[in-house]
Design an enzyme around this catalytic site. Structure first.
Site, PDB file in Angstrom:
ATOM      1  N   LYS A  21      -1.492  16.370  -5.678  1.00 40.49           N
ATOM      2  CA  LYS A  21      -2.391  15.199  -5.659  1.00 40.49           C
ATOM      3  C   LYS A  21      -3.068  15.053  -4.283  1.00 40.49           C
ATOM      4  CE  LYS A  21       0.727  12.069  -6.834  1.00 40.49           C
ATOM      5  NZ  LYS A  21       1.952  12.895  -6.979  1.00 40.49           N
ATOM      6  N   ARG A  93       2.723   3.752  -9.769  1.00 43.99           N
ATOM      7  CA  ARG A  93       3.893   4.593 -10.012  1.00 43.99           C
ATOM      8  C   ARG A  93       4.931   3.872 -10.862  1.00 43.99           C
ATOM      9  NH1 ARG A  93       3.794   8.228  -4.981  1.00 43.99           N
ATOM     10  NH2 ARG A  93       5.518   9.658  -5.195  1.00 43.99           N
ATOM     11  N   ARG A 132       7.726  23.444   0.629  1.00 43.59           N
ATOM     12  CA  ARG A 132       6.668  22.723   1.362  1.00 43.59           C
ATOM     13  C   ARG A 132       7.101  22.385   2.781  1.00 43.59           C
ATOM     14  NH1 ARG A 132       3.917  17.329  -1.144  1.00 43.59           N
ATOM     15  NH2 ARG A 132       5.860  16.295  -0.579  1.00 43.59           N
ATOM     16  N   ARG A 161       9.836  17.666   4.993  1.00 43.52           N
ATOM     17  CA  ARG A 161       9.973  16.220   4.844  1.00 43.52           C
ATOM     18  C   ARG A 161      11.371  15.910   4.340  1.00 43.52           C
ATOM     19  NH1 ARG A 161       5.021  13.891   1.280  1.00 43.52           N
ATOM     20  NH2 ARG A 161       6.717  12.835   0.205  1.00 43.52           N
TER      21      ARG A 161
HETATM   22  P1  AMP Z   1       4.437  10.531  -1.973  1.00 38.85           P
HETATM   23  O1  AMP Z   1       4.024  11.075  -0.644  1.00 38.85           O
HETATM   24  O2  AMP Z   1       3.296  10.008  -2.777  1.00 38.85           O
HETATM   25  O3  AMP Z   1       5.291  11.516  -2.745  1.00 38.85           O
HETATM   26  O4  AMP Z   1       5.356   9.255  -1.696  1.00 38.85           O
HETATM   27  C1  AMP Z   1       6.544   9.366  -0.911  1.00 38.85           C
HETATM   28  C2  AMP Z   1       7.474   8.232  -1.229  1.00 38.85           C
HETATM   29  O5  AMP Z   1       6.863   6.965  -0.912  1.00 38.85           O
HETATM   30  C3  AMP Z   1       7.877   8.104  -2.704  1.00 38.85           C
HETATM   31  O6  AMP Z   1       8.934   8.980  -3.053  1.00 38.85           O
HETATM   32  C4  AMP Z   1       8.304   6.638  -2.766  1.00 38.85           C
HETATM   33  O7  AMP Z   1       9.555   6.433  -2.166  1.00 38.85           O
HETATM   34  C5  AMP Z   1       7.244   5.972  -1.860  1.00 38.85           C
HETATM   35  N1  AMP Z   1       6.037   5.595  -2.651  1.00 38.85           N
HETATM   36  C6  AMP Z   1       4.780   6.103  -2.543  1.00 38.85           C
HETATM   37  N2  AMP Z   1       3.946   5.504  -3.415  1.00 38.85           N
HETATM   38  C7  AMP Z   1       4.689   4.595  -4.090  1.00 38.85           C
HETATM   39  C8  AMP Z   1       4.403   3.666  -5.152  1.00 38.85           C
HETATM   40  N3  AMP Z   1       3.163   3.568  -5.705  1.00 38.85           N
HETATM   41  N4  AMP Z   1       5.417   2.880  -5.590  1.00 38.85           N
HETATM   42  C9  AMP Z   1       6.662   2.943  -5.053  1.00 38.85           C
HETATM   43  N5  AMP Z   1       6.998   3.807  -4.067  1.00 38.85           N
HETATM   44  C10 AMP Z   1       6.023   4.629  -3.588  1.00 38.85           C
END
Ligand code: AMP
Length: 220
Positions: A21, A93, A132, A161
């Site tokens: 994404k 999400r 990654r 990460r």
């Molecule tokens: P991402 O980089 O999009 O994979 O997000 C990393 C982490 O941030 C996720 O695993 C969640 O813990 C938190 N996170 C990001 N976006 C959301 C969302 N829309 N709702 C809840 N937690 C989020």
């Protein structure tokens, strides 16, 4: 061939963690003049800054769980101050977030163009996320093949990460299937959905995603 078009509405890029994404959103930002709103990046920024909010959510993110809906509403609410069309990456999400997005878009008379849903099998997601590496300075993403060397963008150190650790990846996938996958059905009741195969070369996926946004524009 990718052409530049200005999109007159917000777009949601949906899919499991690690499906690409963020990478595809950086292309869409350039190709379609959309403002990228990555809730993951916003949350990581808070954690890195050591703000009270960051301290509050750090453990949640490191466990691979979802941050509370109310926090997301406040973050995305701030992004809505911008009149420019937004590109949502990692939001919504949860079903609660999806309903909130549809309702706020109505209240603010913001057109929502539709959803690009990137699709890839779980096995591919696990392999990608385990490999990654992310730049600790600028956040650029690279594969483990680049590990040991510096970030190709800024020279910073490439690290894994904390939430890309294999045990946390399984938890993130579990949460995706239980809480996030149902979001698509909620959005589909109101918005056109374009499903895109997320497998293959990045450039090929980019072309498919650009075509999908073109289809969303045509469905206006
Ligand atoms: P991402 O980089 O999009 O994979 O997000 C990393 C982490 O941030 C996720 O695993 C969640 O813990 C938190 N996170 C990001 N976006 C959301 C969302 N829309 N709702 C809840 N937690 C989020």
């Amino acid at each position: 061939m990718i052409t530049s078009t200005i999109v007159a509405g917000d777009v949601v890029v949906f899919g499991p963690p690690g499906v690409g994404k963020g990478t595809q959103c950086s292309f869409l930002r350039a190709d379609f003049g959309l403002r990228h709103v990555s809730t993951g990046d916003l949350i990581r920024h808070e954690i890195k800054s050591g703000s009270p909010l960051g301290l509050l959510v750090g453990d949640v993110v490191r466990r691979g769980e979802l941050v509370s809906d109310s926090l997301l509403f406040s973050m995305v609410g701030q992004a809505f101050v911008d009149q420019a069309p937004l590109l949502f990456d990692g939001f919504p999400r949860s079903v609660g977030q999806a309903r909130w997005l549809l309702q706020r878009a109505d209240e603010l008379s913001r057109p929502l163009l539709g959803v690009v849903a990137l699709v890839a099998p779980d096995a591919e997601i696990v392999a990608r996320l385990s490999a990654r590496r992310t730049c600790g300075i600028c956040g650029a993403v690279a594969s483990s093949a680049a590990a040991g060397g510096p970030c190709p963008k800024c020279g910073g150190e490439l690290v894994r990460r904390a939430d890309d650790d294999p045990t946390i990846v399984s938890e993130r996938l579990r949460v995706y299937h239980s809480d996030t996958a149902p979001v698509l059905e909620v959005l589909a009741q109101r918005l056109p959905i374009q499903r895109v195969n997320g497998l293959g070369e990045v450039a090929d996926v980019r072309a498919r995603v650009a075509e999908a946004v073109g289809q969303l524009l045509n469905s206006l």
